[in-house]
Design an enzyme around this catalytic site. Structure first.
Site, short mmCIF file in Angstrom:
data_model
loop_
_atom_site.label_atom_id
_atom_site.label_comp_id
_atom_site.label_asym_id
_atom_site.label_seq_id
_atom_site.Cartn_x
_atom_site.Cartn_y
_atom_site.Cartn_z
N SER A 77 0.83 -1.21 0.00
CA SER A 77 0.00 0.00 0.00
C SER A 77 0.86 1.26 0.00
O SER A 77 1.87 1.33 0.71
CB SER A 77 -0.89 0.05 1.25
OG SER A 77 -1.82 -1.00 1.25
N ILE A 78 0.43 2.25 -0.78
CA ILE A 78 1.12 3.55 -0.77
C ILE A 78 1.08 4.13 0.65
O ILE A 78 2.04 4.75 1.10
CB ILE A 78 0.48 4.50 -1.81
CG1 ILE A 78 0.76 3.96 -3.23
CG2 ILE A 78 1.01 5.91 -1.66
CD1 ILE A 78 0.03 4.70 -4.35
N ALA A 89 -13.96 1.92 -6.11
CA ALA A 89 -15.08 1.87 -7.05
C ALA A 89 -15.38 0.40 -7.29
O ALA A 89 -14.48 -0.44 -7.14
CB ALA A 89 -14.72 2.56 -8.35
N TYR A 120 -10.31 3.86 -16.23
CA TYR A 120 -10.29 4.52 -14.91
C TYR A 120 -11.68 5.12 -14.62
O TYR A 120 -12.11 5.20 -13.47
CB TYR A 120 -9.18 5.58 -14.84
CG TYR A 120 -8.79 5.94 -13.43
CD1 TYR A 120 -8.28 4.97 -12.56
CD2 TYR A 120 -8.92 7.25 -12.96
CE1 TYR A 120 -7.93 5.30 -11.26
CE2 TYR A 120 -8.55 7.59 -11.67
CZ TYR A 120 -8.06 6.61 -10.82
OH TYR A 120 -7.71 6.94 -9.52
N LYS A 163 -11.66 11.51 -8.56
CA LYS A 163 -10.36 12.16 -8.28
C LYS A 163 -10.41 13.65 -8.61
O LYS A 163 -9.75 14.46 -7.96
CB LYS A 163 -9.23 11.47 -9.04
CG LYS A 163 -8.89 10.07 -8.53
CD LYS A 163 -8.41 10.05 -7.09
CE LYS A 163 -7.75 8.73 -6.72
NZ LYS A 163 -7.50 8.63 -5.27
N SER A 215 -4.96 -2.31 -5.01
CA SER A 215 -5.94 -1.58 -5.83
C SER A 215 -5.64 -1.67 -7.32
O SER A 215 -6.55 -1.52 -8.13
CB SER A 215 -5.98 -0.10 -5.45
OG SER A 215 -6.68 0.08 -4.26
P1 NAD Z 1 -4.39 -0.13 -1.65
O1 NAD Z 1 -5.37 -1.12 -2.13
O2 NAD Z 1 -3.20 -0.63 -0.93
O3 NAD Z 1 -5.08 0.98 -0.75
C1 NAD Z 1 -6.43 1.38 -0.90
C2 NAD Z 1 -7.00 1.45 0.48
O4 NAD Z 1 -8.33 1.98 0.46
C3 NAD Z 1 -7.07 0.08 1.19
O5 NAD Z 1 -6.33 0.11 2.36
C4 NAD Z 1 -8.55 -0.07 1.48
O6 NAD Z 1 -8.79 -0.72 2.70
C5 NAD Z 1 -8.98 1.39 1.55
N1 NAD Z 1 -10.44 1.54 1.48
C6 NAD Z 1 -11.27 1.09 0.49
N2 NAD Z 1 -12.55 1.32 0.86
C7 NAD Z 1 -12.52 1.93 2.07
C8 NAD Z 1 -13.51 2.39 2.99
N3 NAD Z 1 -14.83 2.27 2.71
N4 NAD Z 1 -13.12 2.96 4.15
C9 NAD Z 1 -11.80 3.08 4.45
N5 NAD Z 1 -10.82 2.64 3.65
C10 NAD Z 1 -11.18 2.07 2.47
O7 NAD Z 1 -3.96 0.70 -2.97
P2 NAD Z 1 -3.07 2.01 -3.18
O8 NAD Z 1 -2.69 1.96 -4.60
O9 NAD Z 1 -2.04 2.11 -2.14
O10 NAD Z 1 -4.13 3.19 -3.00
C11 NAD Z 1 -3.96 4.27 -2.10
C12 NAD Z 1 -4.35 5.59 -2.76
O11 NAD Z 1 -3.40 5.89 -3.79
C13 NAD Z 1 -5.72 5.62 -3.42
O12 NAD Z 1 -6.33 6.87 -3.18
C14 NAD Z 1 -5.38 5.49 -4.89
O13 NAD Z 1 -6.38 6.07 -5.70
C15 NAD Z 1 -4.11 6.29 -4.94
N6 NAD Z 1 -3.27 6.08 -6.12
C16 NAD Z 1 -2.85 4.82 -6.45
C17 NAD Z 1 -2.04 4.65 -7.58
C18 NAD Z 1 -1.57 3.27 -8.01
O14 NAD Z 1 -1.23 3.10 -9.18
N7 NAD Z 1 -1.52 2.28 -7.12
C19 NAD Z 1 -1.66 5.77 -8.35
C20 NAD Z 1 -2.11 7.04 -7.96
C21 NAD Z 1 -2.91 7.18 -6.84
O1 0WE Z 2 -6.76 4.88 -7.96
C1 0WE Z 2 -6.34 3.81 -8.36
C2 0WE Z 2 -7.03 2.52 -7.96
C3 0WE Z 2 -8.50 2.74 -7.82
C4 0WE Z 2 -9.34 1.53 -7.60
C5 0WE Z 2 -9.01 0.24 -8.04
C6 0WE Z 2 -9.87 -0.80 -7.82
C7 0WE Z 2 -9.60 -2.18 -8.32
C8 0WE Z 2 -10.37 -3.24 -7.57
C9 0WE Z 2 -10.54 1.72 -6.97
N1 0WE Z 2 -11.41 0.70 -6.76
C10 0WE Z 2 -11.10 -0.54 -7.16
N2 0WE Z 2 -12.01 -1.53 -6.94
C11 0WE Z 2 -11.75 -2.83 -7.18
O2 0WE Z 2 -12.64 -3.69 -7.04
N3 0WE Z 2 -5.24 3.80 -9.20
C12 0WE Z 2 -4.68 5.06 -9.63
C13 0WE Z 2 -4.66 2.56 -9.78
C14 0WE Z 2 -5.29 2.35 -11.11
O3 0WE Z 2 -6.52 1.82 -11.21
C15 0WE Z 2 -6.85 1.81 -12.56
C16 0WE Z 2 -5.80 2.36 -13.30
C17 0WE Z 2 -4.79 2.71 -12.38
C18 0WE Z 2 -3.50 3.37 -12.70
C19 0WE Z 2 -8.03 1.37 -13.17
C20 0WE Z 2 -8.13 1.47 -14.56
C21 0WE Z 2 -7.09 2.02 -15.30
C22 0WE Z 2 -5.91 2.47 -14.69
#
Ligand code: NAD
Ligand code: 0WE
Length: 257
Positions: free
Chosen positions: A20-21, A96, A157, A164, A197
Site C-alpha cells: 500500500s502507498i 469503485a 479509470y 479524483k 488496488s
Molecule cells: P491499496 O489497495 O493498498 O489501498 C487502498 C486502500 O483503500 C485500502 O487500504 C482499502 O482498505 C482502503 N479503502 C477502500 N474502501 C474503504 C472504505 N470504505 N473505508 C476506508 N478505507 C477504504 O492501494 P493504493 O494503490 O495504495 O491506493 C492508495 C491511494 O493511492 C488511493 O487513493 C489510490 O487512488 C491512490 N493512487 C494509487 C495509484 C496506483 O497506481 N496504485 C496511483 C495514484 C494514486
Molecule cells: O486509484 C487507483 C485505484 C483505484 C481503484 C481500483 C480498484 C480495483 C479493484 C478503486 N477501486 C477498485 N475496486 C476494485 O474492485 N489507481 C490510480 C490505480 C489504477 O486503477 C486503474 C488504473 C490505475 C493506474 C483502473 C483502470 C485504469 C488504470
C-alpha cells in the site's frame, strides 16, 4: 535521517498490506520520528494491519470504514483522548466497484457513481472536519493521493477519474478554509504502482512498460518515492505549499505524446 517529526502525531488511512502507498507514507513519517495511528476498513483487514503496525513502534490501530460516519467520529474522538492533538492526516483510500472500472464510462450506474465518490472523494472532507479541532494551531498538514485520470482520460479509470477530480477540487476548497487556522492541504498525484488496488486492472503491466519507455525519467515510480513526498508535505520544508497537487510520476504529466 533527521528526526524532523519527533513529537508529532499522524493518522494514516489506507494501509491494506505492505504494498500500500499508505504503508510507504507510514515508513517515511515514522523514520522521521512521527507517532502513527493506522486505520483499517472492515474486520477482514484488522489482523493484517495490526501485524504490519507492530513494525512501527508506538503505533495504534483503530477501525475506520469511511462509509460508516460513526466510525470516523470514533476515530478522531479516540485520537483526541490518546494524544490531545493531531499534526498530520494521510488519506490514501479509494474504491469503485470493479464493474465500473471496465468498458465505457457512460455505463456507470448511479449507485456505483455515488459509492466511488463517497469513499474516494467525500471522505477527505468528512475526515478533515473531524480532524480540524485536533489540528488547529499546530502547523498541521493534510495529504491525499490522486491520479492523473482526474484530468486526462485513462481507459477504464472511468468513474474514479471523476471522483479524483472532485477530490482535487476538495483539496483546494479545504486549503482555503483551513489555511487561516494553520492547516495545509495538498494532494500527491502518483504514477501507477503495483498495489492491491491496481491488481486485476486490465493491461496494468502494459501501462507500466509504456511509462518506463516514455517518461522523462524512463522508469516507473516507487511507493517509497511517494512516501518521501508525503514526508516533505507533512514537514516544515513544505510550509509555503497548500492547495497543490504535486506529481510524483517520473514526469509523465508533462509529455504531449
Ligand atoms: P491499496 O489497495 O493498498 O489501498 C487502498 C486502500 O483503500 C485500502 O487500504 C482499502 O482498505 C482502503 N479503502 C477502500 N474502501 C474503504 C472504505 N470504505 N473505508 C476506508 N478505507 C477504504 O492501494 P493504493 O494503490 O495504495 O491506493 C492508495 C491511494 O493511492 C488511493 O487513493 C489510490 O487512488 C491512490 N493512487 C494509487 C495509484 C496506483 O497506481 N496504485 C496511483 C495514484 C494514486
Ligand atoms: O486509484 C487507483 C485505484 C483505484 C481503484 C481500483 C480498484 C480495483 C479493484 C478503486 N477501486 C477498485 N475496486 C476494485 O474492485 N489507481 C490510480 C490505480 C489504477 O486503477 C486503474 C488504473 C490505475 C493506474 C483502473 C483502470 C485504469 C488504470
Amino acid at each position: 535521517m533527521q528526526r524532523l517529526l519527533e513529537g508529532k502525531t499522524g493518522v494514516i488511512l489506507g494501509v491494506a498490506n505492505k504494498r500500500s502507498i499508505a504503508w510507504a507514507c507510514a515508513r517515511s513519517l515514522s523514520d522521521a520520528g512521527m507517532r502513527l495511528v493506522f486505520t483499517y476498513a472492515g474486520e477482514r483487514l484488522a489482523a493484517s494491519v495490526t501485524k504490519l503496525a507492530e513494525e512501527i513502534p508506538g503505533s495504534l490501530v483503530l477501525p475506520c470504514d469511511v462509509t460508516h460516519p460513526e466510525e470516523i467520529d470514533a476515530l478522531f474522538e479516540r485520537v483526541g483522548e490518546e494524544f490531545g492533538g493531531l499534526d498530520t492526516l494521510v488519506h490514501a483510500i479509494a474504491f469503485a466497484r470493479r464493474e465500473e472500472l471496465r468498458g465505457d464510462f457512460y455505463h456507470t450506474s448511479k449507485e456505483g457513481y455515488m459509492l466511488a465518490h463517497e469513499v474516494s472523494a467525500y471522505s477527505l472532507t468528512a475526515c478533515a472536519r473531524r480532524a480540524l479541532p485536533l489540528m488547529e494551531g499546530r502547523e498541521g498538514s493534510i495529504i491525499t493521493l490522486t491520479y492523473i485520470g482526474s484530468e486526462r482520460v485513462i481507459p477504464n479509470y472511468n468513474v474514479m477519474g471523476i471522483a479524483k477530480a472532485a477530490l482535487e477540487a476538495s483539496v483546494r476548497y479545504l486549503a482555503a478554509d483551513l489555511g487561516p487556522r494553520g492547516i495545509r492541504v495538498n494532494a500527491i498525484s502518483a504514477g501507477p504502482i503495483r498495489t492491491l488496488s491496481a491488481s486485476g486492472v486490465k493491461d496494468f503491466g502494459e501501462m507500466l512498460d509504456n511509462i518506463a519507455r516514455t517518461t522523462p525519467l524512463r522508469r516507473n515510480v516507487t511507493a517509497q518515492e511517494v512516501g518521501d513526498t508525503c514526508l516533505f508535505l507533512a514537514g516544515p520544508h513544505s510550509r509555503g505549499i497548500t492547495g497543490s497537487t504535486i506529481f510524483v510520476d517520473a514526469g509523465f504529466h508533462i509529455m504531449g505524446i
